[in-house]
Design a protein around this motif. Structure first.
Motif, PDB file in Angstrom:
ATOM      1  N   LEU A 240       0.816  -1.216   0.000  1.00  0.00           N
ATOM      2  CA  LEU A 240       0.000   0.000   0.000  1.00  0.00           C
ATOM      3  C   LEU A 240       0.850   1.268   0.000  1.00  0.00           C
ATOM      4  O   LEU A 240       0.402   2.314  -0.481  1.00  0.00           O
ATOM      5  N   SER A 241       2.063   1.190   0.494  1.00  0.00           N
ATOM      6  CA  SER A 241       2.930   2.372   0.551  1.00  0.00           C
ATOM      7  C   SER A 241       3.669   2.631  -0.748  1.00  0.00           C
ATOM      8  O   SER A 241       3.982   3.790  -1.059  1.00  0.00           O
ATOM      9  N   HIS A 242       3.906   1.587  -1.539  1.00  0.00           N
ATOM     10  CA  HIS A 242       4.803   1.742  -2.678  1.00  0.00           C
ATOM     11  C   HIS A 242       4.202   1.363  -4.029  1.00  0.00           C
ATOM     12  O   HIS A 242       4.884   1.497  -5.053  1.00  0.00           O
ATOM     13  N   HIS A 243       2.956   0.917  -4.043  1.00  0.00           N
ATOM     14  CA  HIS A 243       2.368   0.473  -5.307  1.00  0.00           C
ATOM     15  C   HIS A 243       0.924   0.961  -5.432  1.00  0.00           C
ATOM     16  O   HIS A 243       0.207   1.075  -4.430  1.00  0.00           O
ATOM     17  N   LYS A 244       0.524   1.235  -6.657  1.00  0.00           N
ATOM     18  CA  LYS A 244      -0.867   1.599  -6.904  1.00  0.00           C
ATOM     19  C   LYS A 244      -1.742   0.385  -6.580  1.00  0.00           C
ATOM     20  O   LYS A 244      -1.487  -0.718  -7.063  1.00  0.00           O
ATOM     21  N   CYS A 245      -2.755   0.613  -5.781  1.00  0.00           N
ATOM     22  CA  CYS A 245      -3.550  -0.513  -5.298  1.00  0.00           C
ATOM     23  C   CYS A 245      -4.946  -0.028  -4.914  1.00  0.00           C
ATOM     24  O   CYS A 245      -5.097   1.041  -4.316  1.00  0.00           O
ATOM     25  N   VAL A 246      -5.960  -0.798  -5.268  1.00  0.00           N
ATOM     26  CA  VAL A 246      -7.317  -0.480  -4.849  1.00  0.00           C
ATOM     27  C   VAL A 246      -8.047  -1.778  -4.534  1.00  0.00           C
ATOM     28  O   VAL A 246      -7.879  -2.794  -5.214  1.00  0.00           O
ATOM     29  N   THR A 247      -8.845  -1.738  -3.484  1.00  0.00           N
ATOM     30  CA  THR A 247      -9.653  -2.876  -3.056  1.00  0.00           C
ATOM     31  C   THR A 247     -11.101  -2.439  -2.941  1.00  0.00           C
ATOM     32  O   THR A 247     -11.387  -1.348  -2.433  1.00  0.00           O
ATOM     33  N   HIS A 248     -12.013  -3.271  -3.426  1.00  0.00           N
ATOM     34  CA  HIS A 248     -13.441  -2.980  -3.359  1.00  0.00           C
ATOM     35  C   HIS A 248     -14.133  -4.118  -2.630  1.00  0.00           C
ATOM     36  O   HIS A 248     -13.955  -5.290  -2.972  1.00  0.00           O
ATOM     37  N   VAL A 249     -14.932  -3.779  -1.606  1.00  0.00           N
ATOM     38  CA  VAL A 249     -15.661  -4.774  -0.823  1.00  0.00           C
ATOM     39  C   VAL A 249     -17.136  -4.379  -0.772  1.00  0.00           C
ATOM     40  O   VAL A 249     -17.468  -3.229  -0.484  1.00  0.00           O
ATOM     41  N   CYS A 250     -18.010  -5.351  -1.054  1.00  0.00           N
ATOM     42  CA  CYS A 250     -19.462  -5.122  -1.044  1.00  0.00           C
ATOM     43  C   CYS A 250     -20.133  -6.010   0.001  1.00  0.00           C
ATOM     44  O   CYS A 250     -19.741  -7.164   0.185  1.00  0.00           O
ATOM     45  N   ASP A 251     -21.165  -5.482   0.631  1.00  0.00           N
ATOM     46  CA  ASP A 251     -22.095  -6.284   1.420  1.00  0.00           C
ATOM     47  C   ASP A 251     -23.119  -6.851   0.435  1.00  0.00           C
ATOM     48  O   ASP A 251     -23.870  -6.109  -0.191  1.00  0.00           O
ATOM     49  N   LYS A 252     -23.161  -8.161   0.289  1.00  0.00           N
ATOM     50  CA  LYS A 252     -23.959  -8.760  -0.783  1.00  0.00           C
ATOM     51  C   LYS A 252     -25.460  -8.613  -0.553  1.00  0.00           C
ATOM     52  O   LYS A 252     -26.225  -8.460  -1.515  1.00  0.00           O
ATOM     53  N   ARG A 253     -25.900  -8.636   0.682  1.00  0.00           N
ATOM     54  CA  ARG A 253     -27.341  -8.423   0.917  1.00  0.00           C
ATOM     55  C   ARG A 253     -27.717  -6.987   0.556  1.00  0.00           C
ATOM     56  O   ARG A 253     -28.793  -6.745  -0.009  1.00  0.00           O
ATOM     57  N   PHE A 254     -26.871  -6.032   0.878  1.00  0.00           N
ATOM     58  CA  PHE A 254     -27.121  -4.640   0.493  1.00  0.00           C
ATOM     59  C   PHE A 254     -27.194  -4.512  -1.028  1.00  0.00           C
ATOM     60  O   PHE A 254     -28.068  -3.826  -1.562  1.00  0.00           O
ATOM     61  N   LEU A 255     -26.296  -5.201  -1.736  1.00  0.00           N
ATOM     62  CA  LEU A 255     -26.335  -5.164  -3.196  1.00  0.00           C
ATOM     63  C   LEU A 255     -27.596  -5.819  -3.725  1.00  0.00           C
ATOM     64  O   LEU A 255     -28.155  -5.375  -4.739  1.00  0.00           O
ATOM     65  N   LEU A 256     -28.074  -6.865  -3.054  1.00  0.00           N
ATOM     66  CA  LEU A 256     -29.330  -7.489  -3.474  1.00  0.00           C
ATOM     67  C   LEU A 256     -30.489  -6.506  -3.343  1.00  0.00           C
ATOM     68  O   LEU A 256     -31.358  -6.418  -4.225  1.00  0.00           O
ATOM     69  N   LEU A 257     -30.498  -5.740  -2.263  1.00  0.00           N
ATOM     70  CA  LEU A 257     -31.561  -4.755  -2.065  1.00  0.00           C
ATOM     71  C   LEU A 257     -31.462  -3.625  -3.092  1.00  0.00           C
ATOM     72  O   LEU A 257     -32.491  -3.110  -3.559  1.00  0.00           O
ATOM     73  N   LEU A 258     -30.253  -3.231  -3.450  1.00  0.00           N
ATOM     74  CA  LEU A 258     -30.089  -2.252  -4.528  1.00  0.00           C
ATOM     75  C   LEU A 258     -30.613  -2.813  -5.845  1.00  0.00           C
ATOM     76  O   LEU A 258     -31.262  -2.101  -6.627  1.00  0.00           O
ATOM     77  N   LYS A 259     -30.350  -4.095  -6.088  1.00  0.00           N
ATOM     78  CA  LYS A 259     -30.888  -4.743  -7.282  1.00  0.00           C
ATOM     79  C   LYS A 259     -32.414  -4.784  -7.239  1.00  0.00           C
ATOM     80  O   LYS A 259     -33.091  -4.593  -8.264  1.00  0.00           O
ATOM     81  N   PHE A 260     -32.965  -5.054  -6.072  1.00  0.00           N
ATOM     82  CA  PHE A 260     -34.422  -5.058  -5.911  1.00  0.00           C
ATOM     83  C   PHE A 260     -34.999  -3.707  -6.311  1.00  0.00           C
ATOM     84  O   PHE A 260     -35.998  -3.624  -7.038  1.00  0.00           O
ATOM     85  N   LEU A 261     -34.366  -2.644  -5.855  1.00  0.00           N
ATOM     86  CA  LEU A 261     -34.835  -1.306  -6.213  1.00  0.00           C
ATOM     87  C   LEU A 261     -34.659  -1.040  -7.710  1.00  0.00           C
ATOM     88  O   LEU A 261     -35.501  -0.380  -8.335  1.00  0.00           O
ATOM     89  N   ASP A 262     -33.572  -1.548  -8.290  1.00  0.00           N
ATOM     90  CA  ASP A 262     -33.323  -1.365  -9.721  1.00  0.00           C
ATOM     91  C   ASP A 262     -34.404  -1.993 -10.581  1.00  0.00           C
ATOM     92  O   ASP A 262     -34.823  -1.418 -11.594  1.00  0.00           O
ATOM     93  N   TYR A 263     -34.832  -3.193 -10.205  1.00  0.00           N
ATOM     94  CA  TYR A 263     -35.715  -3.969 -11.067  1.00  0.00           C
ATOM     95  C   TYR A 263     -37.171  -4.003 -10.590  1.00  0.00           C
ATOM     96  O   TYR A 263     -38.086  -4.008 -11.428  1.00  0.00           O
ATOM     97  N   ALA A 264     -37.379  -4.055  -9.285  1.00  0.00           N
ATOM     98  CA  ALA A 264     -38.735  -4.219  -8.755  1.00  0.00           C
ATOM     99  C   ALA A 264     -39.381  -2.907  -8.352  1.00  0.00           C
ATOM    100  O   ALA A 264     -40.546  -2.889  -7.952  1.00  0.00           O
ATOM    101  N   VAL A 265     -38.641  -1.793  -8.457  1.00  0.00           N
ATOM    102  CA  VAL A 265     -39.171  -0.502  -8.018  1.00  0.00           C
ATOM    103  C   VAL A 265     -38.937   0.595  -9.074  1.00  0.00           C
ATOM    104  O   VAL A 265     -39.886   1.258  -9.518  1.00  0.00           O
ATOM    105  N   GLU A 266     -37.687   0.793  -9.497  1.00  0.00           N
ATOM    106  CA  GLU A 266     -37.348   1.917 -10.366  1.00  0.00           C
ATOM    107  C   GLU A 266     -38.161   1.991 -11.661  1.00  0.00           C
ATOM    108  O   GLU A 266     -38.562   3.088 -12.072  1.00  0.00           O
TER     109      GLU A 266
END
Length: 349
Positions: free
Chosen positions: A75-101
């Motif tokens: 992390l000090s000497h190299h370009k680096c990125v990490t992405h972490v998702c809560d999968k239930r939260f993503l499921l609820l976002l998907k629910f809003l995308d398809y079942a609501v929006e």
């Protein structure tokens, strides 16, 4: 040409309610194999395994200081990125995308304005079981996931029935389209071929956003040959092949522009790629840290010590938050609706 090595963890495909793996993520590191091999030898000189694996190393407390020192060097000497998702939260976002929006879209309302979908998904995540009924909410989530996978009349009817069995009047903004109207535009969106709850695209877009910002010119990506990463490979390749000109604002700190600087993606054997092995270390530690911070597990590296290693732009979390004002300010002016339409037009199968 600069090369980012990618590894992932927590992938369960369409199943975002997997109890054993509630988080999913990936890490990208710009590092060459010879430098990665040097770091591995420096921090684990007595390593006898054919491959550096986070899970195997973290089980022994004696390895913890070495793992932390290795991560600090990366992390000090190299370009680096990490992405972490809560999968239930993503499921609820998907629910809003398809079942609501789609219900609001048909009525000329921008459901994504200022990221209000993230706020509503956070409310569903934390308060939904209390407002709508604990068991009813769990049944709704499972029925939505099944409907997105099966796309049959029976699965869609079950989803509507589950929505109606909740105390939907307590949160009509989210539940009304299905529970009150059985909105055909929402059911049609769920039944669309290719629509899925798989969140590989979400994670890939987050990584691309940061890699594009970190790279001064063209770059390429290498990743492991694992079955899980085949999905990531396909998503990356389709975006490399796209030649359109467009730019979208995602938040105060993130935007994405096409065409990408990313020029190529290839698969490699992780046993022969020390750089990919370092990506495994980084994403493994990040997933474990998130598990510990959410009190799901008690073993592993001290999460506060791990978190202190990261700069703000080196880790991306997609987690629920009840700081509604903060969330909306962070996504003020987002072009999420336009970006979703663009991806649907150019990158859907």
């Amino acid at each position: 040409m600069e090369c980012y090595r990618i590894d992932e963890s927590g992938y369960t495909g369409f199943d975002l309610l997997n109890q054993e793996q509630p988080f999913q993520g990936a890490t990208a590191i710009a590092i060459e194999d010879d430098e990665a091999a040097r770091l591995i030898l420096e921090h684990f000189p007595r390593l006898q395994a054919a491959e550096l694996k986070y899970r195997a190393l973290s089980r022994r407390k004696g390895n913890h200081p070495r793992l932390l020192a290795l991560m600090r060097d990366i992390l000090s000497h190299h370009k680096c990125v990490t992405h972490v998702c809560d999968k239930r939260f993503l499921l609820l976002l998907k629910f809003l995308d398809y079942a609501v929006e789609p219900f609001y879209y048909e009525r000329g309302i921008d459901f994504y304005e200022n990221g209000q979908n993230y706020s509503l998904a956070s409310i569903l995540y934390y308060i939904g079981p209390q407002l709508l009924g604990d068991q009813a909410m769990a049944s709704l989530e499972r029925a939505f996931q099944d409907a997105m996978k099966l796309k049959t009349p029976a699965a869609l009817a079950k989803l509507v029935a589950c929505a109606q069995q909740t105390k939907w009047q307590e949160l009509p903004e989210a539940m009304g389209p299905l529970a009150r109207f059985a909105a055909p535009e929402c059911l049609g969106a769920i039944a669309t071929p290719g629509a899925t709850t798989d969140i590989a695209l979400v994670i890939v877009v987050a990584l691309i956003t940061r890699m594009e910002a970190m790279s001064d010119g063209p770059y390429r990506v290498e990743h492991d040959q694992s079955k899980n990463l085949l999905t990531y490979h396909d998503v990356l390749q389709r975006q490399i092949d796209h030649v359109g000109n467009a730019e979208f604002r995602q938040s105060q700190i993130a935007s994405i522009r096409f065409p990408l600087k990313l020029t190529a993606v290839t698969q490699v054997d992780s046993k022969r790629s020390p750089a990919v092995q370092l990506a495994d270390i980084m994403i493994g530690a990040a997933i474990e840290m998130t598990q510990r911070l959410s009190n799901r597990i008690s073993d592993g590296l001290d999460p506060q010590t791990v978190m202190a290693l990261y700069a703000e732009d080196q880790i991306i979390y997609m987690l629920p938050s009840l700081d509604i004002e903060g969330q909306m300010a962070f996504r003020n002016g987002t072009q999420a609706s336009a970006l979703i339409d663009y991806y649907a037009k150019h990158f859907s199968r």
